[in-house]
Design a protein around this motif. Sequence first.
Motif: not given
Length: 205
Positions: A40-41, A65-68, A78-79, A89-90
Amino acid sequence: MKIHTSIDYQMNKTFHTFLYLCLCFTLSVNGQAKNEIEVRIDKKEFPKLAQDLILSLPNNIKRLKLYKETDGNENSYEAKFKLNRKHYSVEFSENGLIEDIEITIKFSAIEPTKKTNIKNYFKNSYSKHEVIKTQEQYVYDKSSNSKVFLDAVLRQNTYVLPNFEIIAEVRQNKKRTIREFTFNATGSLIYFRILDNTSYEHVLY
């Protein structure tokens, strides 16, 4: 009488070696296990192009929530969020270009003919299976504006026919594995991959 020269032999040997390598490559690509890591970022760590799209999301989204993600070779972003009781999920490329949008659905919600095709695949390929998670996958084809594409999918007013991503536990030759399958819009298999423990945890949401 045809005389086989050493050149003929070497050419024939090279050709068969080439076919063998192609077969091995195909088998290794379709169904290979990947160890994906998801972290998560903060928004500031998201690619600029992707940030612009995130800012355009409806005001009533929840749990953003934002992820790398990385699999050791490639990075992506991914968002994940919830909108109108649905989980979205985008996914974005490393450069922030949108790649696809996934919506979690019930397996029973798939149109009957497509669902039957998917069921037949599992029945014919495995001795047992259990569906764990089902998603519609809308792949961005770059023929339209990315924001227009995103808005259309969120409004459920898109011309793009979705693929189906299905996580299932399957049994084959007395061995159980958890796999992620991608089927096209008609319910025919495109690809599958074996999930390890790390990947399995984060793909469930």
